[in-house]
Design an enzyme around this catalytic site. Structure first.
Site, mmCIF file in Angstrom:
data_model
loop_
_atom_site.group_PDB
_atom_site.id
_atom_site.type_symbol
_atom_site.label_atom_id
_atom_site.label_comp_id
_atom_site.label_asym_id
_atom_site.label_seq_id
_atom_site.Cartn_x
_atom_site.Cartn_y
_atom_site.Cartn_z
ATOM 1 C CG HIS A 26 -1.259 11.398 -7.393
ATOM 2 N ND1 HIS A 26 -0.436 11.814 -6.367
ATOM 3 C CD2 HIS A 26 -1.378 10.049 -7.249
ATOM 4 C CE1 HIS A 26 -0.090 10.773 -5.625
ATOM 5 N NE2 HIS A 26 -0.652 9.688 -6.140
ATOM 6 C CG HIS A 30 0.054 8.095 -11.721
ATOM 7 N ND1 HIS A 30 1.012 7.136 -11.448
ATOM 8 C CD2 HIS A 30 -0.975 7.843 -10.864
ATOM 9 C CE1 HIS A 30 0.597 6.351 -10.472
ATOM 10 N NE2 HIS A 30 -0.614 6.755 -10.104
ATOM 11 C CG HIS A 73 -5.334 4.451 -9.667
ATOM 12 N ND1 HIS A 73 -4.965 4.732 -10.972
ATOM 13 C CD2 HIS A 73 -4.270 4.789 -8.902
ATOM 14 C CE1 HIS A 73 -3.733 5.218 -10.978
ATOM 15 N NE2 HIS A 73 -3.286 5.252 -9.741
ATOM 16 C CG ASP A 74 -4.258 8.131 -7.988
ATOM 17 O OD1 ASP A 74 -4.711 7.947 -6.845
ATOM 18 O OD2 ASP A 74 -3.119 7.746 -8.330
ATOM 19 C CG ASP A 207 -0.716 3.309 -7.705
ATOM 20 O OD1 ASP A 207 -0.647 4.230 -8.548
ATOM 21 O OD2 ASP A 207 -1.087 3.499 -6.531
ATOM 22 C CD GLN A 259 12.777 6.163 -4.492
ATOM 23 O OE1 GLN A 259 12.331 5.247 -5.171
ATOM 24 N NE2 GLN A 259 11.994 6.995 -3.812
ATOM 25 C CG PHE A 262 9.656 3.445 -1.561
ATOM 26 C CD1 PHE A 262 8.472 3.330 -0.860
ATOM 27 C CD2 PHE A 262 9.610 3.517 -2.945
ATOM 28 C CE1 PHE A 262 7.254 3.273 -1.520
ATOM 29 C CE2 PHE A 262 8.404 3.461 -3.613
ATOM 30 C CZ PHE A 262 7.226 3.341 -2.902
#
Length: 311
Positions: A26, A30, A73-74, A207, A259, A262
């Site tokens: 983050h 990113h 956003h982060d 994202d 993954q 995910f």
């Protein structure tokens, strides 16, 4: 909009400085990646035109809001997830009542920064447009919370009348007049709530956009995620937590080992829903599917090796 370009540049530079370079994932890289992917989805994916064609929102305002949301956003992310902040009674968790802690902080801090006179590039924006733009940014940033995935998928399915588990076949990139046909085939929101929802899906996919990159780049990002998770796990051990959070114990398999699951439960339903609503985004889904197949191949190879070793 008559924006002050000098203030805009100063603001974006300040936002960039607000991303902690100590964070493995983050960080400002990113943020830049998400900003780039958002731009691609808005333009090449025809999403900005889709939200405007039904008259729900001005296209230029939607573009500005989505790009701002992607950039911030982060913002000022601490490198720990919301669950950690809540469990440790972090001041931010207390301030935001344990809900969307990181996302609420990023929005609030970014708009507080914007109120500084030297950074306020939106000073001349009419108040009604400013409020609409801010509302869109808040919706999009809150939507990036992983916990919001199911809600957003359900809301999009209800808005479009689609099956939220339906797969959409990847297609080729739109060109020329094909864009209009793709918009007509997709979701054309006629209310502001629908436009906000489609923009939330776009930024949420952005994202995760490293999932749609070439495999080598994608793997580099996965390793960054894994290391940041492990750093949180290290901190949990230092604090004496009885159990380290899932995937965050560096002495156990990390994110790179999960993954396939995910993709199955988070990634593919989201990207397929986006393409169902905005078919112009099909090329991104095609890349996601290609990487998913590679992860499945790796899992099959690992499973086969484990079975051979057991025999």
């Amino acid at each position: 909009f008559g924006l002050d370009r000098c203030r805009l540049i100063r603001y974006m530079e300040a936002v960039e400085q607000g991303y902690d370079t100590r964070n493995s994932y983050h960080n400002r890289s990113h943020a830049a990646s998400v900003l780039h992917a958002t731009h691609a989805l808005l333009s090449l994916g025809c999403i900005s035109r889709a939200v405007a064609v039904g008259g729900a929102v001005d296209e230029k305002l939607a573009i500005m809001a989505a790009l701002l949301a992607a950039a911030v956003h982060d913002y000022d992310h601490p490198g720990f997830n919301n669950d950690f902040l809540v469990r440790t009674s972090h001041p931010r968790a207390v301030r935001y009542n344990d809900r969307h802690v990181n996302e609420h902080h990023s929005i609030a801090a970014a708009f507080k920064l914007l109120r500084t006179p030297e950074f306020d590039f939106l000073e001349t924006l009419p108040i009604a447009e400013y409020r609409r733009m801010r509302s869109l940014v808040v919706d999009m940033v809150l939507g990036t919370d992983v916990a919001e995935g199911s809600r957003i998928l359900k809301a999009l399915a209800e808005a479009t009348g689609a099956d939220d588990t339906q797969a959409t076949s990847p297609g080729a990139a739109p060109a020329g007049g094909e864009a209009d046909a793709l918009i007509a085939a997709g979701f054309e929101p006629t209310r502001p709530e629908g436009a906000s929802l489609l923009l939330q899906v776009a930024v949420k996919c952005a994202d995760f956009s490293h999932i749609a990159l070439d495999l080598d780049l994608h793997l580099r990002w996965v390793r960054k995620v894994e290391e940041e998770f492990f750093q949180q796990g290290d901190r949990e051990k230092e604090l004496g937590h009885n159990q380290v959070s899932f995937l965050m114990d560096r002495n156990k398999p990390g994110a790179s080992f999960t993954q396939v699951g995910f993709f199955d439960f988070a990634v593919l339903p989201l990207f397929r829903a986006m393409v169902g609503a905005a078919p112009g985004a099909s090329p991104m889904l095609a890349m996601v599917v290609a990487n998913y197949e590679r992860w499945r191949d790796l899992k099959r190879e690992a499973d086969a090796s484990a079975e051979a070793a057991a025999d």
